[in-house]
Design a protein around this motif. Structure first.
Motif, PDB file in Angstrom:
ATOM      1  N   ILE A  63      31.663  37.402  -9.646  1.00 29.78           N
ATOM      2  CA  ILE A  63      32.197  36.596  -8.531  1.00 29.78           C
ATOM      3  C   ILE A  63      33.260  35.654  -9.077  1.00 29.78           C
ATOM      4  O   ILE A  63      33.096  35.056 -10.142  1.00 29.78           O
ATOM      5  N   LEU A  64      34.346  35.523  -8.313  1.00 31.73           N
ATOM      6  CA  LEU A  64      35.387  34.535  -8.610  1.00 31.73           C
ATOM      7  C   LEU A  64      35.430  33.548  -7.453  1.00 31.73           C
ATOM      8  O   LEU A  64      35.493  33.962  -6.286  1.00 31.73           O
ATOM      9  N   GLU A  65      35.399  32.276  -7.797  1.00 32.47           N
ATOM     10  CA  GLU A  65      35.539  31.226  -6.782  1.00 32.47           C
ATOM     11  C   GLU A  65      36.776  30.408  -7.117  1.00 32.47           C
ATOM     12  O   GLU A  65      36.944  29.994  -8.261  1.00 32.47           O
ATOM     13  N   ILE A  66      37.625  30.186  -6.132  1.00 29.31           N
ATOM     14  CA  ILE A  66      38.812  29.340  -6.337  1.00 29.31           C
ATOM     15  C   ILE A  66      38.569  28.053  -5.542  1.00 29.31           C
ATOM     16  O   ILE A  66      38.584  28.079  -4.310  1.00 29.31           O
ATOM     17  N   GLY A  67      38.301  26.956  -6.248  1.00 27.63           N
ATOM     18  CA  GLY A  67      37.966  25.683  -5.592  1.00 27.63           C
ATOM     19  C   GLY A  67      36.489  25.370  -5.763  1.00 27.63           C
ATOM     20  O   GLY A  67      35.654  25.793  -4.965  1.00 27.63           O
ATOM     21  N   THR A  68      36.151  24.604  -6.824  1.00 29.38           N
ATOM     22  CA  THR A  68      34.742  24.374  -7.190  1.00 29.38           C
ATOM     23  C   THR A  68      34.162  23.139  -6.521  1.00 29.38           C
ATOM     24  O   THR A  68      33.000  23.130  -6.124  1.00 29.38           O
ATOM     25  N   LEU A  69      34.952  22.056  -6.474  1.00 27.84           N
ATOM     26  CA  LEU A  69      34.491  20.725  -6.071  1.00 27.84           C
ATOM     27  C   LEU A  69      33.276  20.359  -6.942  1.00 27.84           C
ATOM     28  O   LEU A  69      33.354  20.410  -8.148  1.00 27.84           O
ATOM     29  N   GLY A  70      32.116  20.063  -6.338  1.00 25.26           N
ATOM     30  CA  GLY A  70      30.936  19.693  -7.129  1.00 25.26           C
ATOM     31  C   GLY A  70      30.000  20.860  -7.406  1.00 25.26           C
ATOM     32  O   GLY A  70      28.875  20.666  -7.883  1.00 25.26           O
ATOM     33  N   ALA A  83      20.550  38.947 -13.148  1.00 24.11           N
ATOM     34  CA  ALA A  83      20.445  38.159 -14.394  1.00 24.11           C
ATOM     35  C   ALA A  83      21.657  38.352 -15.296  1.00 24.11           C
ATOM     36  O   ALA A  83      22.073  37.431 -16.000  1.00 24.11           O
ATOM     37  N   ASP A  84      22.250  39.555 -15.282  1.00 27.15           N
ATOM     38  CA  ASP A  84      23.409  39.793 -16.153  1.00 27.15           C
ATOM     39  C   ASP A  84      24.735  39.619 -15.400  1.00 27.15           C
ATOM     40  O   ASP A  84      25.785  40.052 -15.877  1.00 27.15           O
ATOM     41  N   GLY A  85      24.691  38.980 -14.236  1.00 27.33           N
ATOM     42  CA  GLY A  85      25.910  38.761 -13.457  1.00 27.33           C
ATOM     43  C   GLY A  85      26.703  37.576 -13.988  1.00 27.33           C
ATOM     44  O   GLY A  85      26.258  36.847 -14.876  1.00 27.33           O
ATOM     45  N   SER A  86      27.910  37.381 -13.417  1.00 27.06           N
ATOM     46  CA  SER A  86      28.723  36.245 -13.859  1.00 27.06           C
ATOM     47  C   SER A  86      29.575  35.713 -12.710  1.00 27.06           C
ATOM     48  O   SER A  86      29.968  36.468 -11.811  1.00 27.06           O
ATOM     49  N   LEU A  87      29.807  34.439 -12.775  1.00 27.82           N
ATOM     50  CA  LEU A  87      30.666  33.771 -11.781  1.00 27.82           C
ATOM     51  C   LEU A  87      31.640  32.876 -12.533  1.00 27.82           C
ATOM     52  O   LEU A  87      31.232  32.091 -13.385  1.00 27.82           O
ATOM     53  N   ILE A  88      32.918  33.024 -12.211  1.00 27.99           N
ATOM     54  CA  ILE A  88      33.932  32.116 -12.753  1.00 27.99           C
ATOM     55  C   ILE A  88      34.466  31.297 -11.588  1.00 27.99           C
ATOM     56  O   ILE A  88      34.826  31.859 -10.537  1.00 27.99           O
ATOM     57  N   THR A  89      34.483  29.983 -11.761  1.00 27.13           N
ATOM     58  CA  THR A  89      34.974  29.125 -10.689  1.00 27.13           C
ATOM     59  C   THR A  89      36.122  28.264 -11.220  1.00 27.13           C
ATOM     60  O   THR A  89      36.062  27.759 -12.345  1.00 27.13           O
ATOM     61  N   LEU A  90      37.183  28.172 -10.438  1.00 26.82           N
ATOM     62  CA  LEU A  90      38.429  27.523 -10.872  1.00 26.82           C
ATOM     63  C   LEU A  90      38.589  26.183 -10.164  1.00 26.82           C
ATOM     64  O   LEU A  90      38.474  26.110  -8.930  1.00 26.82           O
ATOM     65  N   GLU A  91      38.854  25.150 -10.945  1.00 28.25           N
ATOM     66  CA  GLU A  91      38.959  23.805 -10.375  1.00 28.25           C
ATOM     67  C   GLU A  91      40.094  23.043 -11.033  1.00 28.25           C
ATOM     68  O   GLU A  91      40.207  23.001 -12.252  1.00 28.25           O
ATOM     69  N   TYR A  92      40.911  22.408 -10.213  1.00 24.76           N
ATOM     70  CA  TYR A  92      42.061  21.655 -10.701  1.00 24.76           C
ATOM     71  C   TYR A  92      41.640  20.331 -11.341  1.00 24.76           C
ATOM     72  O   TYR A  92      42.159  19.932 -12.382  1.00 24.76           O
TER      73      TYR A  92
END
Ligand SMILES: C[S@@+](CC[C@H](N)C(=O)[O-])C[C@H]1O[C@@H](n2cnc3c(N)ncnc32)[C@H](O)[C@@H]1O
Length: 223
Positions: A63-70, A83-92
């Protein structure tokens, strides 16, 4: 909260409590975000649960998220991963990212979630250079750049990937062709791209409730 039925917030509270109740980690994520002075612009609980369900229904592993906030929506999404999944979240904002990292760690998701700090238009090309692909992309940052975010999402998607774009109704302003607010024109351009792109099949849904009158777009990446 304008432009929505008077009962909408109470109905949202009822539905949230029934179907998307906060556990300790979600409640603490919101409380610590507020204590740190972050704006209250996270998704609602029912929308967070919807993101979680979309990820589960799709069987998302990346999963990719653009805009993490908190990290509130991050937690809902990451909890849908295997369990072996991944998420990258992008925050300015480094401040938002620091609050998010603590919230994500408290939710015991720091093994699967990476928070990358910087303007998404800088961090997205890095992800593409790493040859990453994503099963699900959630776009929820500065709306003016939504068309660019969609293009990057498409570059890192595969047939069968899903893209969700938040806040596409903006109190109804999106339907006003004369509105020149960059957030509104960015949203209109993104919706036009969703409509025109041959690789995308998309819809958009209006929502009311705790966050007022807004909505999200949902797109499926086809062959
Ligand atoms: C609406 S909030 C995200 C809410 C979060 N998805 C949630 O529901 O919990 C938007 C976030 O995007 C970040 N942001 C704004 N412009 C950005 C940019 N150019 N690149 C990356 N993040 C950005 C803001 O700092 C803010 O934290």
């Amino acid at each position: 909260m304008t432009n929505q039925p008077e009962s909408a917030p109470a109905v949202d509270a009822y539905l949230s409590e029934l179907l998307a109740p906060a556990d300790e980690a979600l409640a603490a994520a919101l409380a610590d975000s507020e204590a740190a002075g972050l704006p209250s612009i996270n998704v609602s609980a029912t929308n967070g649960k919807l993101l979680h369900l979309i990820a589960r229904i799709q069987g998302a592993r990346s999963i990719l998220e653009i805009g993490t906030l908190g990290g509130y929506s991050t937690i809902w999404l990451a909890r849908a991963l295997p369990a072996d999944g991944s998420l990258i979240t992008l925050e300015y904002s480094p401040v938002h990212a620091e609050v998010a990292r603590a919230n994500i760690a408290r939710a015991a998701l720091d093994e699967v979630v990476q928070v990358r700090v910087g303007a998404a238009l800088d961090t997205l090309p890095q992800l593409a250079a790493e040859e990453r692909t994503f099963d699900l992309v959630f776009i929820d940052a500065d709306k003016v750049n939504n068309p660019r975010y969609l293009e990057w999402a498409l570059r890192m998607a595969r047939p069968g990937s899903v893209i969700v774009v938040d806040n596409v109704v903006r109190g109804g302003r999106v339907a006003d062709a004369a509105n020149t607010d960059p957030d509104v024109t960015g949203t209109r351009d993104a919706l036009q791209l969703l409509a025109d792109h041959p690789k995308l099949s998309a819809t958009a849904i209006q929502t009311v409730g705790a966050k007022g009158h807004d909505g999200f777009a949902l797109a499926y990446v086809q062959d």
